[in-house]
Motif scaffolding. Structure first.
Motif, PDB file in Angstrom:
ATOM      1  N   UNK A 181      -6.359  35.608 -25.503  1.00  0.00           N
ATOM      2  CA  UNK A 181      -5.564  36.739 -25.996  1.00  0.00           C
ATOM      3  C   UNK A 181      -4.447  36.250 -26.916  1.00  0.00           C
ATOM      4  N   UNK A 182      -3.771  35.163 -26.520  1.00  0.00           N
ATOM      5  CA  UNK A 182      -2.668  34.664 -27.342  1.00  0.00           C
ATOM      6  C   UNK A 182      -3.162  34.259 -28.729  1.00  0.00           C
ATOM      7  N   UNK A 183      -4.325  33.596 -28.785  1.00  0.00           N
ATOM      8  CA  UNK A 183      -4.840  33.166 -30.087  1.00  0.00           C
ATOM      9  C   UNK A 183      -5.355  34.362 -30.901  1.00  0.00           C
ATOM     10  N   UNK A 184      -5.915  35.363 -30.206  1.00  0.00           N
ATOM     11  CA  UNK A 184      -6.368  36.566 -30.918  1.00  0.00           C
ATOM     12  C   UNK A 184      -5.198  37.225 -31.633  1.00  0.00           C
ATOM     13  N   UNK A 185      -4.052  37.183 -30.998  1.00  0.00           N
ATOM     14  CA  UNK A 185      -2.867  37.848 -31.540  1.00  0.00           C
ATOM     15  C   UNK A 185      -2.559  37.363 -32.958  1.00  0.00           C
TER      16      UNK A 185
END
Lengths: 312, 282
Positions: A181-185
């Motif tokens: 999720x953090x990298x998708x952001x």
């Protein structure tokens, strides 16, 4: 022409003859500095990695340094469970990132391409995570994932969804989703920017004529928009897959490959082997295998997708 | 009848446009706002069992603490210097490359373009070990020049392609006319092309600056003296060092975020239009 003594008429040829550098050499001179620098700082080291991968070269064990033959590769493929687990993790990481970034990025791009008030401001805000570095992503998201004072635990407990506090980055059920999720952001904005750019190059009158033919929004998307975006989607997914494969700063700072090496991707494994432990030879072998993987993937991808088929 | 259609339209816009926009903005803004709020909290507030969403008061202690005690001021200036010098070189290189690619036909032009695109696919981590010895031979280890040289190599290729789309936007006839009037190459480039290219130069500078500002891997491996760290490297070491003092780390992050975020907000438009005029195509 020759007979006319006018200054204007005779000047250009004289000027051209007076030039010390011809038009044939000049374009090469312009690109030479860049080419030389890339050869020195990128191309030469890459060749050198291939050489190092056939060497024993370990800062902690210098007595064994010397030619190793293929022993590094033999060890990698026959006696290194971490190598195989990191291949699997890399594959899972790249696939999830690219698929979700593409789907969500496309939705964001379509929304930001619509006409509405304050579009400039909304665009600037929505796309801004693209400019945030991996280390800062780690900072921002660690603050929210924090077990005791993070936003997520508190919010979910207040809403009655969670009963107790979760250590998002250490818990077996959540750590992978947490880094995804953090990298998708920051990855979604990349796709949104690329796709938005090609959405803007679609001529308006195509939609006008399709409206006259009575086509709805869904049909427009499938028959006009997506075919127009095809080249950029192929290009962006390829670039993104390679970048996500190589991405190291966020995972390295957020989980450092843990818990229990379960977020150790190939580049993280290489970084740890070579830079942290000082085993340059073995680290180079991991690098060479990763590089060959990538090249194979890129070649297959370009072939199957037919990228650049029209103007190559 | 008409009224019904209008209501239907408003409903459709609300559900398909305004609500998604609100969701996107919330997802993007929450991490920033959470860090901002944390950066104003005192250590006691942060550690208290009930999580507060807003700080009790706007206290700037964490900011002055990281800026002075944690040498964040030094890291900030280091990053500013490294990125600034890199950008100057990147712009010069990009203008030369873009001018050559846009205005001349020469053998190997296509190859050079593919070569530039190919560099984008090379994993930095792959060649960092031999690069270390290359830089060691050039006596660049533990100097800002290691980062500057690396930034130039990493940022020039893509920005060349972006710059080319801006040069392509300037009609060729302008330099031809100047050439007929007897202007030399230098005059054409500096007096005519560069002033017209100014918006492109601004956009490419900002774009390259963000890339240099965020560079981590080479800074982490090639810089060994604390006083020479750039912001990402300094932050990385602070994560280990001050794992307890989250409010100070949050303040450091906010400081580090300001330059790239502001620059991006300004150039976002140029970036999209530069890309849409075919910067990435061969």
């Amino acid at each position: 022409m020759k007979s006319s003594p006018g200054v204007l008429a005779t000047k250009p040829p004289v000027e051209k003859r007076g030039r010390r550098i011809s038009d044939k050499v000049f374009p090469y001179l312009l690109i030479a500095p860049t080419a030389i620098l890339i050869l020195l700082v990128m191309v030469y080291p890459i060749f050198r990695v291939f050489y190092l991968s056939f060497q024993n070269y370990d800062l902690t064990n210098p007595f064994m340094d010397g030619f190793a033959g293929i022993s590094n590769f033999v060890k990698l493929f026959t006696d290194d469970p971490l190598f195989f687990s990191s291949i699997g993790i890399t594959f899972k990481w790249v696939l999830l990132q690219v698929v979700f970034q593409l789907l969500l990025g496309l939705i964001v791009a379509l929304i930001l391409n619509a006409k509405f008030r304050g579009r400039g401001v909304v665009r600037a805000i929505s796309l801004v995570p693209w400019a945030v570095s991996g280390v800062l992503i780690t900072m921002l998201w660690s603050l929210m994932y924090d077990q005791n004072s993070g936003l997520f635990n508190d919010l979910l407990i207040r809403m009655g969804i969670l009963k107790g506090h979760i250590a998002w980055l250490a818990d077996n059920r959540t750590f992978f989703a947490a880094i995804i999720v953090a990298e998708l952001w920051r990855g979604i904005p990349f796709f949104a920017i690329t796709l938005l750019a090609s959405l803007q190059s679609i001529p308006e009158d195509i939609y006008e004529s399709s409206a006259i033919d009575g086509c709805g929004a869904v049909r427009n998307l499938i028959y006009i928009t997506l075919p127009f975006l095809k080249e950029s989607i192929i290009f962006a997914t390829l670039l993104r897959a390679i970048w996500e494969f190589n991405s190291i700063d966020m995972i390295f700072t957020m989980t450092n490959g843990g818990p229990m090496d379960q977020t150790t991707t190939l580049p993280i494994y290489m970084m740890k082997t070579a830079i942290i432990q000082g085993n340059y030879g073995y680290g180079s072998a991991i690098g060479v295998v990763s590089f060959l993987f990538l090249m194979l993937f890129a070649a297959l991808y370009i072939k199957i997708s037919g990228y650049g088929g029209e103007d190559a | 009848m008409k009224k019904k259609i209008r209501i239907k339209n408003i409903l459709a816009r609300t559900f398909l446009l305004y609500i998604p926009i609100a969701i996107i903005l919330t997802c993007v803004l929450i991490p920033f706002l959470w860090a901002l709020s944390t950066s104003f909290k005192t250590q006691q507030e942060f550690l208290s069992p009930t999580v507060r969403y807003l700080p009790n008061a706007l206290n700037f202690e964490n900011y002055s603490y990281v800026w002075q005690e944690s040498h964040f001021g030094t890291y900030f200036l280091n990053s500013l210097m490294v990125s600034g010098i890199s950008v100057v070189f990147i712009i010069i290189f990009c203008i030369c490359n873009a001018y050559s690619l846009s205005r001349y036909r020469f053998k190997g032009k296509k190859f050079f373009t593919m070569f530039l695109l190919g560099t984008q696919m090379m994993p930095v981590i792959l060649f960092i070990i031999p690069l270390f010895s290359v830089f060691k031979n050039m006596h660049l280890i533990d100097t800002p020049w290691a980062l500057i040289v690396f930034n130039i190599v990493l940022q020039t290729p893509f920005n060349t392609l972006l710059m080319r789309s801006f040069v392509n936007g300037i009609p060729k006839e302008i330099d031809e006319a100047a050439s007929i009037d007897g202007a030399g190459r230098a005059t054409i480039m500096f007096k005519i092309l560069i002033p017209m290219l100014l918006p492109g130069i601004v956009a490419v500078s900002a774009f390259a600056f963000i890339g240099c500002w965020n560079e981590f891997v080479v800074g982490f491996t090639m810089i060994q003296t604390n006083a020479k760290y750039t912001i990402p490297v300094g932050l990385k070491f602070m994560i280990g060092q001050y794992s307890v003092n989250y409010p100070a780390l949050a303040a450091g992050s906010i400081i580090a975020l300001i330059p790239p975020v502001i620059l991006f907000a300004f150039i976002q438009k140029h970036l999209i239009s530069g890309l849409s005029s075919g910067a990435v195509k061969g």
